[in-house]
Design an enzyme around this catalytic site. Structure first.
Site, mmCIF file in Angstrom:
data_model
loop_
_atom_site.group_PDB
_atom_site.id
_atom_site.type_symbol
_atom_site.label_atom_id
_atom_site.label_comp_id
_atom_site.label_asym_id
_atom_site.label_seq_id
_atom_site.Cartn_x
_atom_site.Cartn_y
_atom_site.Cartn_z
ATOM 1 N N GLU A 1 -11.396 -29.399 -10.281
ATOM 2 C CA GLU A 1 -12.783 -29.171 -9.873
ATOM 3 C C GLU A 1 -12.925 -28.353 -8.588
ATOM 4 O O GLU A 1 -13.928 -27.674 -8.404
ATOM 5 C CB GLU A 1 -13.506 -30.515 -9.705
ATOM 6 C CG GLU A 1 -13.567 -31.344 -10.978
ATOM 7 C CD GLU A 1 -14.184 -30.582 -12.147
ATOM 8 O OE1 GLU A 1 -15.081 -29.742 -11.910
ATOM 9 O OE2 GLU A 1 -13.756 -30.816 -13.289
ATOM 10 N N GLN B 1 0.821 -1.211 0.000
ATOM 11 C CA GLN B 1 0.000 0.000 0.000
ATOM 12 C C GLN B 1 0.855 1.261 0.000
ATOM 13 O O GLN B 1 0.542 2.250 -0.666
ATOM 14 C CB GLN B 1 -0.942 -0.001 1.207
ATOM 15 C CG GLN B 1 -2.107 -0.952 1.097
ATOM 16 C CD GLN B 1 -3.104 -0.552 0.019
ATOM 17 O OE1 GLN B 1 -3.284 0.616 -0.296
ATOM 18 N NE2 GLN B 1 -3.752 -1.548 -0.576
ATOM 19 N N HIS C 1 -5.687 0.813 7.531
ATOM 20 C CA HIS C 1 -6.486 -0.251 8.153
ATOM 21 C C HIS C 1 -6.714 0.148 9.600
ATOM 22 O O HIS C 1 -5.882 0.836 10.207
ATOM 23 C CB HIS C 1 -5.722 -1.580 8.052
ATOM 24 C CG HIS C 1 -6.396 -2.749 8.707
ATOM 25 N ND1 HIS C 1 -7.745 -3.005 8.592
ATOM 26 C CD2 HIS C 1 -5.886 -3.747 9.475
ATOM 27 C CE1 HIS C 1 -8.035 -4.116 9.259
ATOM 28 N NE2 HIS C 1 -6.930 -4.572 9.806
#
Length: 342
Positions: free
Chosen positions: A228, A29, A109
């Site tokens: 899958e 960031q 944050h």
């Protein structure tokens, strides 16, 4: 009532144009905020510890780099962009002694503020600007003339100018191009931690591994289980991000959609939701953060073992081999490159 979405017209660069903005840390960031703000015409400096590997990188990208304490002394707005568990130490040693009244302390944050790991002095504005995307995306979208949606918050007790600074900063990193929402340190922190633990990271990885194990234990080839239970997950997530859950269901086969309705609730059910509520309670009470702080101070023994166990899971070996057969899948050596306060 829908939350207000702030855009470019709601933010004014004038409030920070004459200020010096310091970003402490040059990780994921930090570098994105720094480069975007610089390109927006702001005066940005970087604060790092002397032996940081990022000093050369930041200088090469055109920034003046100072020891953290000096950067704080020189700046009017200081963003603490280092990992959560390092913030308190950096704050106590280098930021607090140089944090004069009238300055602004910013975060990406809310954890350190919400759980009291950092308690700012009176007379200092405390804000949060949190783009909802990783740093490299915040940067790339900005360069393309776009932006990543962002959250802002203002801690109670801050001055009437604090919100304007938060909006201007959000505009500087490109957030107002997409849209900015106002939240609180508490709401951002608790919802962010919950999403990571129950759905995005903890929930998703546990679901993928459990599905893989179930098929392999039933005698199916590990390669089939990988395709899958992991590989095709991106297709489904992309559809949900682009069109919502209903849009995803519209895009898949009728057979898959019917299976979604009748089998999904057998896996994620009342028991799962009860566990999610327990996770949320631990986050809200501060129990999770206390445990994480203790683990960090103890030298991360359980954390490192969890990493080791995860890396040795059979799905990792199978996946590595299968990904090598897929030229369209971007290969990235993420390990060892995680941005931090360096």
């Amino acid at each position: 009532m829908p939350a207000k979405v702030y855009t470019n017209k709601d933010a004014n660069f004038r409030i920070i144009k004459s200020k010096t903005l310091a970003i402490i840390g040059y990780g994921s960031q930090g570098h994105a905020h720094a480069q975007n703000l610089k390109d927006s015409g702001m005066n940005v400096i970087i604060g790092l510890y002397p032996k940081s590997k990022s000093v050369a990188v930041a200088k090469k990208q055109g920034f003046k780099v100072y020891d953290t304490a000096e950067a704080v002394r020189l700046a009017d707005v200081i963003m603490l962009a280092v990992p959560d568990m390092k913030q308190a130490e950096v704050y106590e040693n280098d930021i607090l002694p140089n944090l004069e009244k009238g300055k602004t302390l910013a975060f990406t944050h809310g954890l350190a503020i919400h759980y009291g790991l950092i308690v700012p002095p009176k007379g200092v504005d405390v804000i949060m600007v949190a783009p909802k995307g990783p740093g490299h995306v915040v940067r790339s979208q900005f360069v393309e003339g776009k932006g990543v949606p962002a959250l802002i918050a203002v801690l109670k007790g801050s001055s009437k100018n604090a919100k304007g600074v938060a909006l201007a900063w959000a505009k500087g990193v490109g957030g107002t191009r997409a849209g900015v929402l106002q939240t609180s340190f508490k709401e951002e922190c608790e919802t962010d931690l919950f999403g990571e633990q129950a759905v995005l990271c903890g929930g998703a990885s546990a679901l993928v591994q459990a599905g893989f194990e179930t098929l392999v234990e039933a005698g199916y080839q590990p390669e089939m289980a990988y395709f899958e239970c992991l590989h095709e997950l991106k297709l489904i997530v992309d559809l949900m991000v682009e069109s919502g859950v209903s849009g995803m269901r519209f895009s898949i086969s009728e057979t898959a959609e019917w299976g979604d309705y009748v089998s999904g609730p057998r896996v994620i059910n009342a028991g799962s939701k009860k566990a999610m509520k327990s996770i949320l309670k631990d986050i809200q009470s501060g129990k999770f953060t206390k445990q994480w702080v203790k683990e960090y101070k103890d030298g991360l023994p359980k954390y490192k073992q969890f990493q080791k166990d995860g890396e040795s899971h059979p799905i990792e070996k199978v996946g590595s081999r299968l990904r090598s057969l897929m030229p369209w899948v971007k290969k990235r050596n993420i390990k060892g490159t995680q941005a931090s306060y360096n």
